[in-house]
Motif scaffolding. Structure first.
Motif, short mmCIF file in Angstrom:
data_model
loop_
_atom_site.label_atom_id
_atom_site.label_comp_id
_atom_site.label_asym_id
_atom_site.label_seq_id
_atom_site.Cartn_x
_atom_site.Cartn_y
_atom_site.Cartn_z
N ALA A 83 0.83 -1.21 0.00
CA ALA A 83 0.00 0.00 0.00
C ALA A 83 0.86 1.25 0.00
O ALA A 83 0.49 2.29 -0.56
CB ALA A 83 -0.93 0.00 1.22
N ALA A 84 2.04 1.16 0.62
CA ALA A 84 2.96 2.30 0.68
C ALA A 84 3.83 2.42 -0.57
O ALA A 84 4.56 3.39 -0.72
CB ALA A 84 3.85 2.17 1.92
N ALA A 85 3.75 1.43 -1.46
CA ALA A 85 4.59 1.43 -2.67
C ALA A 85 3.74 1.08 -3.88
O ALA A 85 3.90 0.01 -4.49
CB ALA A 85 5.73 0.43 -2.52
N PRO A 86 2.81 1.95 -4.28
CA PRO A 86 1.92 1.62 -5.40
C PRO A 86 2.62 1.54 -6.75
O PRO A 86 2.00 1.13 -7.74
CB PRO A 86 0.89 2.76 -5.37
CG PRO A 86 1.58 3.88 -4.68
CD PRO A 86 2.50 3.25 -3.67
N TRP A 87 3.87 1.93 -6.82
CA TRP A 87 4.65 1.83 -8.06
C TRP A 87 5.38 0.49 -8.16
O TRP A 87 6.12 0.24 -9.11
CB TRP A 87 5.68 2.96 -8.11
CG TRP A 87 6.40 3.12 -6.80
CD1 TRP A 87 7.47 2.39 -6.35
CD2 TRP A 87 6.07 4.03 -5.76
NE1 TRP A 87 7.83 2.78 -5.09
CE2 TRP A 87 6.99 3.81 -4.70
CE3 TRP A 87 5.10 5.03 -5.61
CZ2 TRP A 87 6.95 4.53 -3.51
CZ3 TRP A 87 5.07 5.75 -4.43
CH2 TRP A 87 5.99 5.50 -3.39
N ALA A 88 5.22 -0.39 -7.17
CA ALA A 88 5.95 -1.66 -7.15
C ALA A 88 5.60 -2.51 -8.37
O ALA A 88 4.45 -2.53 -8.84
CB ALA A 88 5.64 -2.43 -5.87
N ALA A 89 6.61 -3.23 -8.88
CA ALA A 89 6.41 -4.14 -10.01
C ALA A 89 6.84 -5.56 -9.67
O ALA A 89 6.73 -6.46 -10.52
CB ALA A 89 7.20 -3.64 -11.22
N GLY A 90 7.32 -5.77 -8.48
CA GLY A 90 7.78 -7.09 -8.07
C GLY A 90 8.00 -7.13 -6.58
O GLY A 90 7.59 -6.22 -5.84
N TYR A 91 8.67 -8.17 -6.14
CA TYR A 91 8.94 -8.31 -4.71
C TYR A 91 10.25 -9.03 -4.50
O TYR A 91 10.71 -9.82 -5.34
CB TYR A 91 7.80 -9.06 -4.01
CG TYR A 91 7.64 -10.50 -4.41
CD1 TYR A 91 8.11 -11.54 -3.60
CD2 TYR A 91 7.03 -10.85 -5.60
CE1 TYR A 91 7.96 -12.87 -3.98
CE2 TYR A 91 6.87 -12.17 -5.98
CZ TYR A 91 7.34 -13.18 -5.17
OH TYR A 91 7.20 -14.49 -5.54
N GLY A 92 10.88 -8.72 -3.39
CA GLY A 92 12.11 -9.39 -3.00
C GLY A 92 11.86 -10.32 -1.84
O GLY A 92 10.96 -10.09 -1.02
N ILE A 93 12.64 -11.38 -1.75
CA ILE A 93 12.56 -12.34 -0.65
C ILE A 93 13.84 -12.21 0.16
O ILE A 93 14.94 -12.43 -0.35
CB ILE A 93 12.42 -13.78 -1.18
CG1 ILE A 93 11.15 -13.91 -2.04
CG2 ILE A 93 12.38 -14.77 -0.03
CD1 ILE A 93 11.05 -15.23 -2.78
N ALA A 94 13.69 -11.82 1.42
CA ALA A 94 14.86 -11.63 2.28
C ALA A 94 15.54 -12.96 2.56
O ALA A 94 14.89 -13.96 2.88
CB ALA A 94 14.44 -10.96 3.59
N CYS A 95 16.86 -12.98 2.46
CA CYS A 95 17.63 -14.20 2.68
C CYS A 95 18.14 -14.27 4.13
O CYS A 95 18.26 -13.25 4.81
CB CYS A 95 18.81 -14.25 1.72
SG CYS A 95 18.33 -14.37 -0.01
N GLY A 96 18.43 -15.48 4.55
CA GLY A 96 19.03 -15.68 5.86
C GLY A 96 18.08 -15.64 7.04
O GLY A 96 18.51 -15.75 8.19
N ARG A 97 16.79 -15.52 6.79
CA ARG A 97 15.81 -15.42 7.87
C ARG A 97 15.24 -16.79 8.22
O ARG A 97 15.09 -17.66 7.35
CB ARG A 97 14.64 -14.51 7.45
CG ARG A 97 15.03 -13.10 7.06
CD ARG A 97 14.94 -12.16 8.24
NE ARG A 97 14.96 -10.79 7.76
CZ ARG A 97 13.87 -10.06 7.51
NH1 ARG A 97 12.67 -10.60 7.68
NH2 ARG A 97 13.97 -8.82 7.09
#
Length: 312
Positions: A83-97
């Motif tokens: 909702a805070a990033a309406p220009w988003a076109a994808g997503y990242g997956i955090a590593c090491g969690r």
């Protein structure tokens, strides 16, 4: 968490809804911590602390805009991030969690380099087999292999450390999630692959990745240790200093500044090449691009002062 004020002034872009849907699937079905990315594959939210490049905050302030530290597997938080990033076109997956302690082998196929062939040759030389695991086909014909590591092992972010065209995305870094749209196309699971199986990394591969950490523990010296070799080798060493920064230790900015200021004063190192390579390494360990760019500009000014003083 509070969202940036600028975010509420935009309508969702054409790629926002599918990116959000894919991110929610990764978070809710597979318990993967995710965050929105721009089409250029960078964190979509602006830095929470603006021009304060020395801020050590990783989200304690209660606002969004801390790069990979924003990533969450809580669906309500994921919805808030998008909702805070309406220009988003994808997503990242955090590593090491936890719970997966995911990391990725980023195998490039471009500019005459075949990272897929090179990782197979590396496996043959060191006597291990790459397991069948979740595999992403990238926008440039490369592959991302998802692997897991034991909880007590910190897998570093590296660029070409294992072999040409073979990078790693480890603790403090992120992988572009399948379904994301990049500048050259969409990321997707390779044929016959899916997220149901994320295989443990071979022990021999983990030993190769953690060898620099063990060497530093056995022979301490830190990044101020003198470096010998050709300008190319020296730049590679400086990039590793940034790529191996502890994302939670508050050292990313200082390592980037030191490495860049050094690179900009070494005869034979092209400043433009150094800046580009160091920027990639800094973003991989979680620094927002605009923040990393400011650190690089400050380092360039510092290097200019160094040259002036040495010429007096």
């Amino acid at each position: 968490m509070h969202r940036p004020a600028s975010a509420v002034q935009h309508r969702p872009g054409p790629w926002w809804a599918p990116a959000r849907a894919h991110a929610l699937t990764a978070a809710t079905l597979y318990n993967l911590p995710v965050m929105p990315l721009t089409r250029s594959k960078l964190p979509a939210l602006p830095g929470a602390h603006g021009d304060d490049v020395h801020s050590l905050c990783t989200g304690q302030c209660g606002t969004l805009g801390h790069g990979v530290h924003d990533a969450s597997s809580d669906p309500d938080q994921v919805k808030a991030l998008f909702a805070a990033a309406p220009w988003a076109a994808g997503y990242g997956i955090a590593c090491g969690r936890p719970p997966h302690h995911l990391f990725g082998l980023d195998l490039d196929r471009k500019n005459g380099t075949d990272g897929v062939a090179n990782i197979r040759a590396l496996a043959d030389r060191h006597g291990f087999t790459l397991p069948e695991t979740a595999t992403i086909a990238t926008q440039s014909r490369g592959l991302h292999l998802w692997l897991t590591a034991p909880a007590d092992i910190v897998v570093p972010n590296t660029a070409g450390l294992l072999a040409r065209g073979v990078d790693t995305r480890g603790t403090g870094g992120y992988l572009v999630g399948p379904g994301s749209l990049g500048p050259k196309g969409r990321y997707a699971f390779a044929p016959g692959s899916g997220p149901q199986v994320i295989a443990p990394a071979p022990e021999a591969l983990l030993r190769l990745l953690t060898a620099p950490q063990r060497a530093r523990q056995e022979h301490p010296g830190g990044p101020d240790r003198p470096m010998a070799g050709s300008p190319k080798r020296r730049l590679e060493a400086l990039v590793r200093v940034v790529a191996e920064a502890d994302p939670d230790g508050g050292e990313r900015n200082s390592r980037l500044y030191w490495a860049a200021r050094t690179a900009f004063t070494v005869p034979g190192i092209d400043p433009a090449t150094a800046g580009a390579d160091l920027l990639i390494a800094a973003v991989a360990v979680g620094l927002p691009e605009d923040e990393a760019q400011r650190v690089l500009r400050n380092a360039q000014r510092g290097a200019a002062r160094d040259r002036e003083e040495s010429s007096r």
